[in-house]
Scaffold this motif. Structure first.
Motif, PDB file in Angstrom:
ATOM      1  N   TRP A   1     -35.481  31.475 -39.011  1.00  0.00           N
ATOM      2  CA  TRP A   1     -34.140  30.985 -38.737  1.00  0.00           C
ATOM      3  C   TRP A   1     -33.407  30.704 -40.040  1.00  0.00           C
ATOM      4  N   PRO A   2     -32.157  31.133 -40.141  1.00  0.00           N
ATOM      5  CA  PRO A   2     -31.385  30.801 -41.346  1.00  0.00           C
ATOM      6  C   PRO A   2     -31.072  29.303 -41.398  1.00  0.00           C
ATOM      7  N   VAL A   3     -30.997  28.766 -42.598  1.00  0.00           N
ATOM      8  CA  VAL A   3     -30.636  27.368 -42.879  1.00  0.00           C
ATOM      9  C   VAL A   3     -31.773  26.403 -42.545  1.00  0.00           C
ATOM     10  N   LEU A   4     -32.274  26.440 -41.296  1.00  0.00           N
ATOM     11  CA  LEU A   4     -33.307  25.497 -40.891  1.00  0.00           C
ATOM     12  C   LEU A   4     -34.667  25.873 -41.475  1.00  0.00           C
ATOM     13  N   ARG A   5     -35.471  24.842 -41.761  1.00  0.00           N
ATOM     14  CA  ARG A   5     -36.834  25.054 -42.225  1.00  0.00           C
ATOM     15  C   ARG A   5     -37.746  25.335 -41.031  1.00  0.00           C
ATOM     16  N   GLU A   6     -38.970  25.754 -41.335  1.00  0.00           N
ATOM     17  CA  GLU A   6     -39.894  26.156 -40.278  1.00  0.00           C
ATOM     18  C   GLU A   6     -40.202  25.005 -39.324  1.00  0.00           C
ATOM     19  N   TYR A   7     -40.425  23.802 -39.883  1.00  0.00           N
ATOM     20  CA  TYR A   7     -40.762  22.683 -39.003  1.00  0.00           C
ATOM     21  C   TYR A   7     -39.565  22.285 -38.129  1.00  0.00           C
ATOM     22  N   GLN A   8     -38.343  22.484 -38.645  1.00  0.00           N
ATOM     23  CA  GLN A   8     -37.158  22.188 -37.843  1.00  0.00           C
ATOM     24  C   GLN A   8     -37.002  23.205 -36.714  1.00  0.00           C
TER      25      GLN A   8
END
Length: 383
Positions: free
Chosen positions: A215-222
């Motif tokens: 996902w762009p912008v968001l990190r993996e955990y988000q």
């Protein structure tokens, strides 16, 4: 010879208490009482959690009393220094901060602090000051400048990353901008775009939540938090455990709850973070729908009283600040209860006066103290 009577102690301290908003104070004390009741049950076996929670509440009351003595004009003078100091500390945190569990949120300045907490107060102060200075000559570029002032700290906090605090800082600033008179022609399209985005997210969950999809912008955990919200049963013992156990606890409470200190999900430690972020699940299990309504009544009374104070405030700065502080409490409550109930992603947002946490209690105390100051100044002017 002129004889001057020396004022008594009561006469000297009486002005400190004049003008206090009793309905607001009652709502605060009601919530504190429920918070102590819940913390005793949920945290009696967590070392000194209950005692510390009570101490934090006394500290918060002292802060409310002290800040209430500061007139709104003095508060306005603090806007620029607090905002500048907060942004400077956030930049220092990004460069020299302490990293824990992959997040760089803390800074050692002799003591370890979390600078983002300062922006919860500094942001509405700064924007209320900005619009006060532009009163009577307000134009569209002034709103763009306000968004820029908001974007700087929100971006720095989100980069740490700390999504929960970023949401609280952003919402506090947006409330000020809204109350300042932002046109509905700009607000409605934003809501429409948001609704379309959420609908698209829900409908395409199966495809976009695959492990290989970035996902762009968001990190993996988000990304995992959002995907877990959409379908927590995919990983019931892992990422979905928090949401599932929270829903079970709240649902099992029924109408009247299982009773004080009789919550099985709580005391068998199925509820994670039961004294902090997920304390509403423990509360709902033991006190049921009736208890939840009593808690919501307290929050509703506080929010409605705060909005009344905002509407009656004599100056634009006071109206904007009081409105933003009041709706910030709404954001705390909505986000916390939403994430525990499974309608919002899990983020680190406490439930005011119910969740354990000294820093949050100080921030809440400052916000309510400013609200009390605005109400007090209006009452003194009328008298």
């Amino acid at each position: 010879m002129t004889v001057i009577d020396k004022p008594s102690l009561l006469q000297r301290i009486k002005p400190w208490f004049q003008g206090f908003d009793l309905p607001l104070l009652f709502a605060i004390l009601w919530l504190m009482g429920l918070g102590l009741l819940c913390m005793y049950s949920a945290g009696y076996d967590h070392g000194t959690r209950f005692v510390d929670h009570g101490r934090n509440m006394l500290l918060s009351l002292a802060i409310i009393f002290i800040v209430a003595q500061v007139p709104p004009q003095r508060l306005m003078a603090l806007a620029i220094p607090l905002y500048a100091a907060g942004v400077a500390l956030l930049v220092a945190t990004a460069l020299f901060g302490i990293t824990k569990k992959g997040a760089t949120r803390w800074l050692n300045v002799g003591i370890v602090i979390q600078p983002s907490e300062l922006l919860k107060i500094a942001m509405p102060l700064m924007l209320a000051w900005w619009f006060q200075k532009r009163e009577g000559v307000l134009r569209l570029p002034d709103f763009f400048a306000a968004f820029a002032l908001l974007a700087i700290p929100v971006g720095l906090v989100a980069k740490q990353p700390d999504l929960g605090t970023a949401i609280l800082v952003a919402s506090a600033g947006l409330y000020v901008i809204f109350f300042a008179g932002l046109s509905w022609r700009l607000i409605i399209p934003a809501f429409v775009v948001g609704a379309i985005a959420i609908t698209a997210l829900v409908m395409s969950e199966e495809a976009i939540c695959q492990p290989e999809v970035k996902w762009p912008v968001l990190r993996e955990y988000q990304k995992n938090r959002v995907c877990t919200l959409l379908d927590p049963t995919k990983d019931p013992l892992g990422k979905g455990f928090h949401i599932i156990q929270g829903e079970i606890a709240i649902g099992s409470g029924g109408v009247t709850g299982k009773g004080f200190m009789k919550g099985t999900q709580t005391h068998l430690e199925f509820i994670p973070e039961r004294t902090t972020d997920f304390i509403f699940a423990a509360f709902g299990e033991e006190f049921g729908l009736a208890g939840a309504l009593a808690l919501l009544a307290g929050f509703s009374a506080l929010i409605l009283r705060g909005l009344m104070i905002a509407s009656d405030a004599p100056a634009l700065f006071s109206r904007l600040l009081a409105g933003a502080v009041t709706l910030s409490f709404f954001t705390y409550v909505f986000v916390n209860m939403g994430m525990v109930s499974g309608i919002l992603p899990v983020v680190g947002v406490p439930l005011p006066f119910i969740s354990y946490g000294g820093t949050a209690m100080v921030t809440l105390g400052i916000g309510l103290g400013m609200l009390m100051s605005i109400s007090k100044s209006r009452r003194l002017i009328q008298s």
